[in-house]
Design a protein around this motif. Sequence first.
Motif, PDB file in Angstrom:
ATOM      1  N   ARG A   1       0.843  -1.208   0.000  1.00  0.00           N
ATOM      2  CA  ARG A   1       0.000   0.000   0.000  1.00  0.00           C
ATOM      3  C   ARG A   1       0.876   1.255   0.000  1.00  0.00           C
ATOM      4  NH1 ARG A   1      -3.173  -3.403   3.287  1.00  0.00           N
ATOM      5  NH2 ARG A   1      -2.296  -2.550   5.211  1.00  0.00           N
ATOM      6  N   GLU A   2       1.979   1.215   0.745  1.00  0.00           N
ATOM      7  CA  GLU A   2       2.914   2.356   0.742  1.00  0.00           C
ATOM      8  C   GLU A   2       3.568   2.514  -0.628  1.00  0.00           C
ATOM      9  OE1 GLU A   2       5.671   1.566   3.919  1.00  0.00           O
ATOM     10  OE2 GLU A   2       4.068   1.561   5.430  1.00  0.00           O
ATOM     11  N   LEU A   3       3.932   1.408  -1.262  1.00  0.00           N
ATOM     12  CA  LEU A   3       4.555   1.479  -2.585  1.00  0.00           C
ATOM     13  C   LEU A   3       3.578   1.981  -3.638  1.00  0.00           C
ATOM     14  CD1 LEU A   3       6.733  -1.784  -2.625  1.00  0.00           C
ATOM     15  CD2 LEU A   3       7.488   0.588  -2.302  1.00  0.00           C
ATOM     16  N   ASP A   4       2.283   1.766  -3.420  1.00  0.00           N
ATOM     17  CA  ASP A   4       1.271   2.286  -4.328  1.00  0.00           C
ATOM     18  C   ASP A   4       1.320   3.815  -4.365  1.00  0.00           C
ATOM     19  OD1 ASP A   4      -1.049   1.621  -6.071  1.00  0.00           O
ATOM     20  OD2 ASP A   4      -2.131   2.834  -4.606  1.00  0.00           O
ATOM     21  N   ASP A   5       1.588   4.434  -3.212  1.00  0.00           N
ATOM     22  CA  ASP A   5       1.720   5.897  -3.165  1.00  0.00           C
ATOM     23  C   ASP A   5       2.987   6.361  -3.869  1.00  0.00           C
ATOM     24  OD1 ASP A   5      -0.624   6.138  -1.706  1.00  0.00           O
ATOM     25  OD2 ASP A   5       0.409   6.110   0.230  1.00  0.00           O
ATOM     26  N   ARG A   6       4.057   5.604  -3.730  1.00  0.00           N
ATOM     27  CA  ARG A   6       5.350   5.993  -4.328  1.00  0.00           C
ATOM     28  C   ARG A   6       5.424   5.703  -5.815  1.00  0.00           C
ATOM     29  NH1 ARG A   6       9.648   3.055  -0.899  1.00  0.00           N
ATOM     30  NH2 ARG A   6      10.931   3.668  -2.653  1.00  0.00           N
ATOM     31  N   PHE A   7       4.681   4.696  -6.268  1.00  0.00           N
ATOM     32  CA  PHE A   7       4.692   4.300  -7.684  1.00  0.00           C
ATOM     33  C   PHE A   7       3.246   4.232  -8.189  1.00  0.00           C
ATOM     34  CE2 PHE A   7       8.467   2.497  -5.664  1.00  0.00           C
ATOM     35  CZ  PHE A   7       9.473   2.960  -6.500  1.00  0.00           C
ATOM     36  N   PRO A   8       2.609   5.395  -8.376  1.00  0.00           N
ATOM     37  CA  PRO A   8       1.198   5.392  -8.759  1.00  0.00           C
ATOM     38  C   PRO A   8       0.986   4.820 -10.157  1.00  0.00           C
ATOM     39  CG  PRO A   8       2.106   7.620  -8.832  1.00  0.00           C
ATOM     40  CD  PRO A   8       3.174   6.746  -8.248  1.00  0.00           C
ATOM     41  N   GLY A   9      -0.210   4.301 -10.359  1.00  0.00           N
ATOM     42  CA  GLY A   9      -0.593   3.819 -11.674  1.00  0.00           C
ATOM     43  C   GLY A   9      -0.549   2.310 -11.835  1.00  0.00           C
ATOM     44  N   TYR A  10       0.183   1.623 -10.942  1.00  0.00           N
ATOM     45  CA  TYR A  10       0.302   0.170 -11.072  1.00  0.00           C
ATOM     46  C   TYR A  10      -0.788  -0.586 -10.307  1.00  0.00           C
ATOM     47  CZ  TYR A  10       4.893   1.033 -13.090  1.00  0.00           C
ATOM     48  OH  TYR A  10       5.916   1.461 -13.892  1.00  0.00           O
TER      49      TYR A  10
END
Length: 195
Positions: free
Chosen positions: A143-152
């Motif tokens: 969920r944290e990586l979703d914020d850092r790498f949006p769109g995936y």
Amino acid sequence: MSGLRIAGVDEAGRGPLAGPVAVAAVILHPDRPIAGLGDSKALSEARRDALEPLIIEHAWAWHVEWVLPAEIDRLNILQATLAGMSRALRALQPAAEHALVDGNRLPRDLPCPAEALVKGDAREPAIMAASILAKVARDRLMRELDDRFPGYGFAVHKGYPTPDHLEALRRLGPCAQHRRSFAPVRACLQPTLPG
């Protein structure tokens, strides 16, 4: 083996195309049982989230180890996961005197005697606890990586090769969290030849 400090070891995230593998090792305290443990895959997200603080509070020792995409790409997913299991066990304080590892393979360099248990996450409480800690920690990180790498869509599919993830991978190309040794990611890295 009664009286021994027995660690359960399990992982979450071997199958995804992106993100690390989380490996957890847990020594349950014999005098502080935890009701409701089970295979993390069979429990609801809410139940896993409720059990995580109980495991942390009641366990004799616990540790979550991260196996990053670069290590996965360098070693392969199996060897990287086994290395993570060894590191997770070594990090326990107090140290484990015996380990029960989910699956059919054992790392070669474990710090204590161990046995592999196929479907151990459905049979052995210490492995169940490790399974829950690994899954909750990995889902939180995705969920944290979703914020850092949006769109995936990492918050939704957690890096697994769903149709939406594969479409985003084709559209955006791999990000720093993608495992380049996995075939669907590797295919997006290869230049297309002019027709």
